[in-house]
Design a protein around this motif. Sequence first.
Motif, PDB file in Angstrom:
ATOM      1  N   GLN A 124      19.505 -10.804  28.775  1.00  0.00           N
ATOM      2  CA  GLN A 124      19.228 -12.181  29.195  1.00  0.00           C
ATOM      3  C   GLN A 124      18.376 -12.180  30.458  1.00  0.00           C
ATOM      4  OE1 GLN A 124      20.076 -14.467  26.923  1.00  0.00           O
ATOM      5  NE2 GLN A 124      20.855 -12.673  25.855  1.00  0.00           N
ATOM      6  N   ASP A 125      18.683 -11.297  31.422  1.00  0.00           N
ATOM      7  CA  ASP A 125      17.896 -11.175  32.641  1.00  0.00           C
ATOM      8  C   ASP A 125      16.472 -10.777  32.285  1.00  0.00           C
ATOM      9  OD1 ASP A 125      17.596 -11.201  35.476  1.00  0.00           O
ATOM     10  OD2 ASP A 125      17.863  -9.032  35.545  1.00  0.00           O
ATOM     11  N   LEU A 126      16.366  -9.895  31.355  1.00  0.00           N
ATOM     12  CA  LEU A 126      15.066  -9.397  30.912  1.00  0.00           C
ATOM     13  C   LEU A 126      14.194 -10.527  30.404  1.00  0.00           C
ATOM     14  CD1 LEU A 126      13.459  -6.747  30.028  1.00  0.00           C
ATOM     15  CD2 LEU A 126      14.504  -7.138  27.818  1.00  0.00           C
ATOM     16  N   THR A 127      14.711 -11.290  29.457  1.00  0.00           N
ATOM     17  CA  THR A 127      13.899 -12.342  28.859  1.00  0.00           C
ATOM     18  C   THR A 127      13.744 -13.549  29.783  1.00  0.00           C
ATOM     19  OG1 THR A 127      15.826 -13.190  27.659  1.00  0.00           O
ATOM     20  CG2 THR A 127      14.400 -11.657  26.487  1.00  0.00           C
ATOM     21  N   ALA A 128      14.749 -13.838  30.587  1.00  0.00           N
ATOM     22  CA  ALA A 128      14.674 -15.005  31.462  1.00  0.00           C
ATOM     23  C   ALA A 128      13.784 -14.776  32.675  1.00  0.00           C
ATOM     24  CB  ALA A 128      16.078 -15.399  31.919  1.00  0.00           C
ATOM     25  N   TYR A 178      10.610  11.887  40.772  1.00  0.00           N
ATOM     26  CA  TYR A 178       9.377  11.131  40.980  1.00  0.00           C
ATOM     27  C   TYR A 178       8.629  11.630  42.202  1.00  0.00           C
ATOM     28  CZ  TYR A 178       6.328   7.295  42.374  1.00  0.00           C
ATOM     29  OH  TYR A 178       5.257   6.547  42.777  1.00  0.00           O
ATOM     30  N   ASP A 179       7.358  11.893  42.042  1.00  0.00           N
ATOM     31  CA  ASP A 179       6.460  12.297  43.114  1.00  0.00           C
ATOM     32  C   ASP A 179       5.610  11.084  43.480  1.00  0.00           C
ATOM     33  OD1 ASP A 179       4.480  13.304  44.763  1.00  0.00           O
ATOM     34  OD2 ASP A 179       3.747  14.787  43.325  1.00  0.00           O
ATOM     35  N   ALA A 180       5.838  10.509  44.657  1.00  0.00           N
ATOM     36  CA  ALA A 180       5.157   9.279  45.057  1.00  0.00           C
ATOM     37  C   ALA A 180       3.642   9.433  45.123  1.00  0.00           C
ATOM     38  CB  ALA A 180       5.697   8.801  46.402  1.00  0.00           C
ATOM     39  N   ALA A 181       3.156  10.651  45.191  1.00  0.00           N
ATOM     40  CA  ALA A 181       1.714  10.864  45.237  1.00  0.00           C
ATOM     41  C   ALA A 181       1.086  10.846  43.846  1.00  0.00           C
ATOM     42  CB  ALA A 181       1.408  12.201  45.916  1.00  0.00           C
ATOM     43  N   ALA A 182       1.904  10.830  42.829  1.00  0.00           N
ATOM     44  CA  ALA A 182       1.402  10.872  41.456  1.00  0.00           C
ATOM     45  C   ALA A 182       1.683   9.546  40.750  1.00  0.00           C
ATOM     46  CB  ALA A 182       2.075  12.016  40.700  1.00  0.00           C
ATOM     47  N   GLY A 183       1.042   9.363  39.625  1.00  0.00           N
ATOM     48  CA  GLY A 183       1.318   8.198  38.797  1.00  0.00           C
ATOM     49  C   GLY A 183       2.567   8.425  37.968  1.00  0.00           C
ATOM     50  N   LEU A 184       3.159   7.342  37.491  1.00  0.00           N
ATOM     51  CA  LEU A 184       4.361   7.417  36.665  1.00  0.00           C
ATOM     52  C   LEU A 184       4.373   6.243  35.702  1.00  0.00           C
ATOM     53  CD1 LEU A 184       7.229   8.691  36.121  1.00  0.00           C
ATOM     54  CD2 LEU A 184       8.094   7.013  37.788  1.00  0.00           C
ATOM     55  N   VAL A 185       4.724   6.520  34.449  1.00  0.00           N
ATOM     56  CA  VAL A 185       4.988   5.468  33.485  1.00  0.00           C
ATOM     57  C   VAL A 185       6.500   5.385  33.368  1.00  0.00           C
ATOM     58  CG1 VAL A 185       4.688   4.655  31.122  1.00  0.00           C
ATOM     59  CG2 VAL A 185       2.815   5.873  32.266  1.00  0.00           C
ATOM     60  N   LEU A 186       7.041   4.232  33.733  1.00  0.00           N
ATOM     61  CA  LEU A 186       8.480   4.028  33.840  1.00  0.00           C
ATOM     62  C   LEU A 186       8.955   3.152  32.692  1.00  0.00           C
ATOM     63  CD1 LEU A 186      10.979   4.574  35.545  1.00  0.00           C
ATOM     64  CD2 LEU A 186      10.290   2.702  37.029  1.00  0.00           C
ATOM     65  N   ASP A 187       9.728   3.732  31.823  1.00  0.00           N
ATOM     66  CA  ASP A 187      10.195   3.075  30.600  1.00  0.00           C
ATOM     67  C   ASP A 187      11.544   2.407  30.824  1.00  0.00           C
ATOM     68  OD1 ASP A 187      10.761   2.423  27.933  1.00  0.00           O
ATOM     69  OD2 ASP A 187      11.378   4.453  27.420  1.00  0.00           O
ATOM     70  N   GLY A 188      11.670   1.168  30.357  1.00  0.00           N
ATOM     71  CA  GLY A 188      12.979   0.548  30.261  1.00  0.00           C
ATOM     72  C   GLY A 188      13.456  -0.250  31.449  1.00  0.00           C
ATOM     73  N   LEU A 189      12.569  -0.913  32.163  1.00  0.00           N
ATOM     74  CA  LEU A 189      12.996  -1.801  33.231  1.00  0.00           C
ATOM     75  C   LEU A 189      13.743  -2.969  32.596  1.00  0.00           C
ATOM     76  CD1 LEU A 189      12.825  -2.464  36.283  1.00  0.00           C
ATOM     77  CD2 LEU A 189      10.783  -3.780  35.751  1.00  0.00           C
ATOM     78  N   ARG A 190      14.960  -3.253  33.068  1.00  0.00           N
ATOM     79  CA  ARG A 190      15.800  -4.270  32.431  1.00  0.00           C
ATOM     80  C   ARG A 190      16.266  -5.363  33.374  1.00  0.00           C
ATOM     81  NH1 ARG A 190      14.982  -2.733  28.175  1.00  0.00           N
ATOM     82  NH2 ARG A 190      15.989  -4.407  27.088  1.00  0.00           N
ATOM     83  N   HIS A 191      16.122  -5.153  34.684  1.00  0.00           N
ATOM     84  CA  HIS A 191      16.732  -6.076  35.647  1.00  0.00           C
ATOM     85  C   HIS A 191      15.712  -6.565  36.664  1.00  0.00           C
ATOM     86  CE1 HIS A 191      19.995  -3.530  34.135  1.00  0.00           C
ATOM     87  NE2 HIS A 191      20.702  -4.641  34.189  1.00  0.00           N
TER      88      HIS A 191
END
Length: 183
Positions: free
Chosen positions: A145-149, A77-90
């Motif tokens: 469960q964390d995801l939906t809650a 990841y380059d903090a100066a660029a944009g990023l689409v981050l797939d799959g956040l679960r927590h």
Amino acid sequence: MIVALAGAIGSGKTTLARALADRLGWPTASFGDYVREQARRRGLDLGSRKVLQDLGQSLVEENPERFLAEALEWMDYDAAAGLVLDGLRHESVWQALRARSEKLPERPVVLLFLDTPEDVRHARLRDRGLDDAAIATADGHRAEQDLTAHLRAAADHRLTGLGSVSELVELALAALPSRRENP
């Protein structure tokens, strides 16, 4: 900016992530790919969703900030660029991502939640070869469960996982802060 996508298994996160990243001209990265790489390094069964869910859960429980930092480093990841981050679960990883962003306000993060109806998700998962028992096991995991809650409520914007990919991309673009400020 980081645009993080969350949603249940089969909600369409990866499809939307790829299409949105393509439209923005940004890279896409996946927490799932990072966890699969960690499983591969440990010699674990990459074909078992439960093994992957358990590993991801344990890595996050050990230290969510470290999990996030190591995943972003692995993703190059380059903090100066944009990023689409797939799959956040927590939720704890989302909080770590937000805390990181607050230290760099010029690098905002946005959480989009795909709220796809269960019958649609299950049909998609059956098309991928999962049976009802495997779907129930995956949906019942603590990470789900964390995801939906928590993540559904924490999302900056919720999208239904229905409609065409191009329609979802347009809805996602409209939800981004720069799009609202500079139409």
